[in-house]
Design a protein around this motif. Sequence first.
Motif: not given
Length: 184
Positions: A16-20, A60-65, A111-124
């Motif tokens: 499901l995560v891969a398909a999404a 959230e599972a997709v972004i985390d994965d 999805i804004r909050e999830h994406y902000a977390r993604l960018h923070a992790a990428l910057r880190q």
Amino acid sequence: MATRRDERTQESRRLLVAAAAELFAEKGYRQTSFVDIADKAGISRGSIPWHFGNKLGLLEAVIDDQLQAVLTRFGAPADDPLGQVVDFIQVPATRLFITLLAEAVEVGSPIREHYARLHAALRQGVRARIPAEALPPGVTPEAFTVALVGTIIGVHAQWRIAPEAVDLEAVHTAIRALLPAGLA
């Protein structure tokens, strides 16, 4: 010890995560339905809320994965850590991140909050590869990281839209030439 049922549950979740991830990258978050995801995964659409609660839980599972996959790939020591960062342009997950960006910048986006977390992790992850002593005076590692991540995202978007117009090798060379000597 995992039971057969546990293994099937984990496999369903993975599918499901891969398909999404693939569909969100292709169509965007809002344009992708549970039916689309279930059909692509070959799993009942009722499995999605059972595993993730709702569509945002699945996102959230997709972004985390995807983020974990990127950080794992780029977490290994490298002879050329900055080259590793620039190579992020070609990682398949980057397409997902760019597609979601268009939706995340909208005011009130779910999805804004999830994406902000993604960018923070990428910057880190990028920041960990930048030695502060290699930067020119007055340039903080944080500001440099934001500029470099923004460059990579912009190059990737241009490459996805018009790959024939973007020579990634030449861009890689240009980015290196523009970097402070200690980073190039």
